[in-house]
Scaffold this motif. Structure first.
Motif, PDB file in Angstrom:
ATOM      1  N   SER A  64      27.018   0.398   1.087  1.00 38.33           N
ATOM      2  CA  SER A  64      26.814  -0.994   1.472  1.00 38.33           C
ATOM      3  C   SER A  64      28.164  -1.716   1.470  1.00 38.33           C
ATOM      4  O   SER A  64      29.159  -1.202   0.958  1.00 38.33           O
ATOM      5  CB  SER A  64      25.866  -1.669   0.491  1.00 38.33           C
ATOM      6  N   TYR A  65      28.179  -2.913   2.015  1.00 40.90           N
ATOM      7  CA  TYR A  65      29.381  -3.746   1.964  1.00 40.90           C
ATOM      8  C   TYR A  65      29.805  -3.970   0.512  1.00 40.90           C
ATOM      9  O   TYR A  65      30.982  -4.072   0.202  1.00 40.90           O
ATOM     10  CB  TYR A  65      29.123  -5.104   2.616  1.00 40.90           C
ATOM     11  N   LYS A  66      28.821  -4.047  -0.366  1.00 41.58           N
ATOM     12  CA  LYS A  66      29.096  -4.299  -1.782  1.00 41.58           C
ATOM     13  C   LYS A  66      30.026  -3.229  -2.363  1.00 41.58           C
ATOM     14  O   LYS A  66      30.890  -3.532  -3.187  1.00 41.58           O
ATOM     15  CB  LYS A  66      27.773  -4.340  -2.558  1.00 41.58           C
ATOM     16  N   GLN A  69      33.466  -4.100  -1.290  1.00 35.49           N
ATOM     17  CA  GLN A  69      33.883  -5.293  -2.023  1.00 35.49           C
ATOM     18  C   GLN A  69      34.348  -4.927  -3.429  1.00 35.49           C
ATOM     19  O   GLN A  69      35.419  -5.351  -3.879  1.00 35.49           O
ATOM     20  CB  GLN A  69      32.731  -6.295  -2.113  1.00 35.49           C
ATOM     21  N   SER A  75      36.353  -9.718  -0.073  1.00 31.18           N
ATOM     22  CA  SER A  75      35.165 -10.558   0.052  1.00 31.18           C
ATOM     23  C   SER A  75      34.229  -9.960   1.111  1.00 31.18           C
ATOM     24  O   SER A  75      34.636  -9.131   1.925  1.00 31.18           O
ATOM     25  CB  SER A  75      35.564 -11.975   0.475  1.00 31.18           C
ATOM     26  N   GLN A  76      32.986 -10.405   1.091  1.00 30.54           N
ATOM     27  CA  GLN A  76      32.009  -9.915   2.070  1.00 30.54           C
ATOM     28  C   GLN A  76      32.453 -10.268   3.490  1.00 30.54           C
ATOM     29  O   GLN A  76      32.328  -9.448   4.397  1.00 30.54           O
ATOM     30  CB  GLN A  76      30.624 -10.480   1.789  1.00 30.54           C
TER      31      GLN A  76
END
Length: 131
Positions: A64-66, A69, A75-76
């Motif tokens: 995931s983007y997380k 990050q 940052s997202q």
């Protein structure tokens, strides 16, 4: 008869493994393009090499983007811009699987396995992707 410890067996096995086990191949014909595009966007380069460093033998990474990050301190919004940049410039393909993405590195730029695996994208699970 000498009894070997588990650690000695693991060390012996590690010494027999190829020193190239953690390598990936970069197409020299594409390396100048890779350098020139990514000099203008170093954060995209961070994400691209994170994908390269963690992709499987079929050039794929599910996350995931997380993950980006947390691992890269971005940052997202920055992750979203960088992923868009990488897609638009042909460095990666992105497919959806639930709430995560499947990032596939462009095989004409970099490859992480034998050349005859280039036409496959295989995952050790049942995963359904949508374009």
């Amino acid at each position: 008869m000498r009894v070997t410890s588990k650690q000695e067996e693991e060390d012996s096995r590690a010494n027999r493994q190829s020193p190239f086990a953690r390598f990936y191949q970069v197409n020299k014909d594409k390396s100048e393009y890779l350098r020139s595009c990514l000099q203008e966007n170093p954060k995209a380069l961070q994400i691209l090499f994170f994908i390269f460093d963690n992709m499987d033998n079929y050039n794929a990474l599910i996350c995931s983007y997380k993950v980006f990050q947390e691992q890269l301190g971005l940052s997202q919004a920055t992750v979203a811009r960088c992923v868009k940049y990488l897609k638009e410039h042909g460095f990666i393909y992105v497919y959806k699987t639930g709430m995560s993405n499947v990032y596939v590195a462009n095989k004409s730029l970099v490859w992480n396995s034998w050349g005859n695996n280039a036409k496959y994208c295989k995952f050790p699970a049942n995963i359904m992707l949508s374009a």
